[in-house]
Design an enzyme around this catalytic site. Structure first.
Site, PDB file in Angstrom:
ATOM      1  N   GLU A 259       0.820  -1.213   0.000  1.00  0.00           N
ATOM      2  CA  GLU A 259       0.000   0.000   0.000  1.00  0.00           C
ATOM      3  C   GLU A 259       0.853   1.262   0.000  1.00  0.00           C
ATOM      4  O   GLU A 259       0.724   2.132   0.857  1.00  0.00           O
ATOM      5  CB  GLU A 259      -0.971  -0.019   1.197  1.00  0.00           C
ATOM      6  N   ASP A 338      -8.574  -8.941   3.345  1.00  0.00           N
ATOM      7  CA  ASP A 338      -8.275  -7.956   4.372  1.00  0.00           C
ATOM      8  C   ASP A 338      -9.346  -7.905   5.456  1.00  0.00           C
ATOM      9  O   ASP A 338     -10.160  -6.999   5.470  1.00  0.00           O
ATOM     10  CB  ASP A 338      -8.138  -6.567   3.718  1.00  0.00           C
ATOM     11  N   GLU A 366     -12.493  -2.774  12.110  1.00  0.00           N
ATOM     12  CA  GLU A 366     -12.506  -1.951  10.898  1.00  0.00           C
ATOM     13  C   GLU A 366     -13.660  -2.312   9.962  1.00  0.00           C
ATOM     14  O   GLU A 366     -14.397  -1.442   9.508  1.00  0.00           O
ATOM     15  CB  GLU A 366     -11.171  -2.108  10.153  1.00  0.00           C
TER      16      GLU A 366
END
Ligand code: GCW
Length: 653
Positions: A259, A338, A366
């Site tokens: 990333e 993820d 998240e």
């Protein structure tokens, strides 16, 4: 001074002790943990002063105890806790606390050895005080690019972590920005040392996330090429400096070439080159490098149907098995995408046979409601740990892989992104505490059931009547299923708002560069990851699992759309079509949140007022959000498919 943050806010409350029969403590060989044990003992004794018995702690040699495990025996009004290491005594102590939070006269005799050697948490805290994916207020450790001075609060925190067996932590984000790159330099290492000193008093080893390009970032040199002498000298001298201040420093966690973070690829080098270079610098001090495998193409073109993000980590790392140094550990997320509410496990587990490895979970919610929704995650993690990889024939679960590959692993275990912050109750949503508590308990002893762990947390945290205990247990145990029902269906994932990842946005990531697509059209949806007609991700698993996932008939239904692209009319084992399943689960999930509201209201007066209000308020938000999810998903698929709900419920046109 910090009474606001005292241990009554966690599962360690003395007020939930049913009894504490000990008046005296004896300690032998506990070294640096002796005063910690004394302090803890006094705290609990003060709350229940009528005891007469003696609690004895001793570090001994005993072949039945392994690692930092402990043994408890009872003889003549005396309870003996023994361990090979001082840390084991601490874990034994908290075992006793839990036992008396549950029972007036518990059976204490036990031999308890941890399954995993490394039991770690990772903070994603930034120096400015923000927390990447943080849902419990600002950072515990930093504010405005300074270290906070909250020693008592940190000690409380260390105690919470140790009480469930966690023995290591990182204190900064894996995305290490410029200022944090200085943590390992002369300018800030003394501040880091202060934290290491506090965590050590509860047996926790401190690690730091480091910037792979630190030598450039701190102006040492203009390259981060792992084969460059100046770069090697930087890391060597850095390691010397860090260990000079913190002799028991744990080591580094590294997010490289991931990333947009820098890494060895920039210099045409491999990840083994990069990780081993860091390993070499830490080797004289027995330090460890955790090298994250969250490496994929995040500049994908949605038009390109041949690239599959799920494949990325295995494609790169499986061929590197055995290339990493002895003190380098690959850190692998539980799933190949993820931390979605549902995805397959990472096929790297079982594929890496000669490489140190830790599994990475995400306690921070998240993608599972951001600590505004209730989502008790232990059932999910248990499924991961119990997953049969078939790496050494049937019965080679991921949990076994972690203690088996490589041979005699010295540095394997489990780590997780943590969910804590400055909020008074530590986790924002009070019930999210169960995830942190449960994480520690589960990775110590993966044979515990999700239910047993939830019960332990409830009993440690509240003093409820039996009926209410069951109510809360029911809420926790059903909450993952509920969340999954009203969000994205059958393992497809990713229908969240881009960037912050809260709330629905069905096409939010559909034409983006992150490799996160669901391919819904008028006929059907799902990602074809088969060898026969898709990306071939299924082939990364051992034969048995490959066959199971490849065949739509044997693919577990909860992962159906993770592996297959199917028509809305496809019939599930329940006899329902996929489209009807989507409608039904979304209505059911929302209705379940309505039930939670009623159930929670029935706990009024039995839980403390702060908890009551906290959860009540968050349930209102959960209901609002679940309604949004339900209606957007249902409307979206009605519009795509044109198929009516068989039960005629309201679907907005
Ligand atoms: O899930 C993603 C998160 C990023 C995170 C990244 C990672 C720290 O959205 O915020 O970055 O994973 O695990 O590196």
């Amino acid at each position: 001074m910090t009474t606001k943050f005292d241990f009554d806010e966690s599962w360690l409350s003395a007020s939930t002790l049913i009894a504490w029969p000990f008046s005296k403590i004896e300690i032998k060989g506990a070294e640096h943990l002796e005063s910690t044990l004394e302090k803890e003992f006094l705290l609990y004794k003060e709350s229940q002063p009528e005891g007469e018995n003696i609690l004895s702690f001793e570090v001994i040699q005993d072949n039945s105890i392994i690692l930092d495990g402990f043994k408890i025996e009872e003889k003549n009004n005396k309870v003996y806790v023994t361990a090979l290491k001082p840390e084991g005594l601490i874990y034994g102590f908290f075992h006793i606390v839990r036992a008396y939070q549950k029972n007036e006269k518990p059976e204490l005799a036990i031999l308890s050895n941890p399954k995993n050697k490394i039991r770690m948490i990772n903070h994603w805290d930034n120096f400015d005080g923000s927390v990447e994916r943080g849902y419990a207020g600002r950072s515990l450790f930093y504010s405005n690019n300074e270290f906070r001075l909250q020693d008592e609060r940190f000690a409380q925190y260390a105690k919470m972590l140790a009480s469930v067996g966690i023995n290591a932590l990182t204190i900064n984000n894996v995305n290490v920005h410029q200022k944090e790159s200085y943590f390992i330099t002369d300018s800030l290492i003394r501040e880091v040392k202060k934290l290491a000193d506090i965590f050590r008093t509860y047996g926790l080893k401190l690690f730091l996330s480091v910037n792979y390009a630190a030598p450039i970032e701190v102006d040492w040199t203009d390259t981060a090429d792992p084969l460059d002498d100046k770069v090697r000298a930087f890391w060597k001298e850095t390691a010397e400096l860090v260990y000079d201040h913190i002799p028991d420093f744990g080591g580094f966690v590294v997010k490289a070439d991931s990333e947009n973070r820098p890494g060895p690829f920039t210099y045409g080098r491999t990840h083994a080159d990069g990780a081993n270079m860091l390993g070499e610098a830490l080797k004289p001090f027995d330090g460890t490098v955790f090298w994250r495998c969250f490496v994929y193409d995040n500049h994908q073109d949605w038009r390109d149907r041949s690239t599959d993000r799920a494949r990325a980590a295995y494609d790169y790392y499986a061929p590197t098995d055995g290339d990493f140094a002895d003190n380098v550990v690959l850190q692998i997320k539980n799933g190949p995408m993820d931390f979605q509410v549902r995805e397959s496990v990472s096929p790297l587990f079982g594929a890496l046979r000669n490489t140190n490895q830790v599994l990475e979970f995400q306690i921070a919610q998240e993608y599972t409601g951001q600590q505004k929704h209730i989502c008790y995650l232990i059932p999910m993690w248990k499924e991961v740990l119990d997953f049969d990889t078939y790496a050494d024939g049937p019965g080679t679960t991921i949990q076994d892989v972690l203690v088996k590959f490589p041979e005699n692993p010295e540095r394997n275990g489990i780590t997780a992104v943590v969910n804590t912050g400055m909020d008074e109750n530590w986790t924002g949503h009070k019930l999210s505490q169960a995830n942190l508590f449960g994480y520690g308990r589960l990775i110590w002893d993966p044979s515990l059931s999700a239910e047993e762990i939830a019960e332990e947390w409830i009993e440690a945290t509240y003093s409820l009547s039996e009926k209410r205990n069951e109510t809360l247990l029911d809420i926790l145990m059903s909450s993952w299923d509920t969340y999954e029902k009203y969000t994205s269906p059958l393992g497809i994932g990713w229908m969240v708002q881009p960037n912050h990842h809260y709330g629905p946005n069905i096409d939010g990531y559909e034409y983006d560069m992150w490799g996160t697509y669901h391919f819904s059209d008028r006929d059907g949806l799902g990602v074809d990851r088969t060898v026969a007609s898709g990306t071939g991700f299924t082939r990364q698993f051992y034969d048995e699992n490959y066959a199971m996932y490849e065949n739509v008939e044997t693919c577990p239904e909860e992962l159906l759309l993770f592996f297959h692209h199917l028509p809305y009319s496809y019939e599930l084992k329940t006899g329902k079509t996929i489209i009807q399943h989507i409608y039904d689960t979304h209505f059911e999930g929302y209705d379940k949140v309505l039930d939670y509201q009623k159930q929670w209201e029935s706990l009024k007066g039995e839980v403390d007022e702060a908890s009551y209000r906290n959860v009540k308020e968050r349930l209102e938000e959960q209901l609002r959000s679940a309604r949004e999810w339900r209606d957007q998903v249902n409307t979206y698929y009605f519009r795509k498919s044109g198929v009516e709900d068989a039960k005629g419920r309201t679907i907005y046109r």
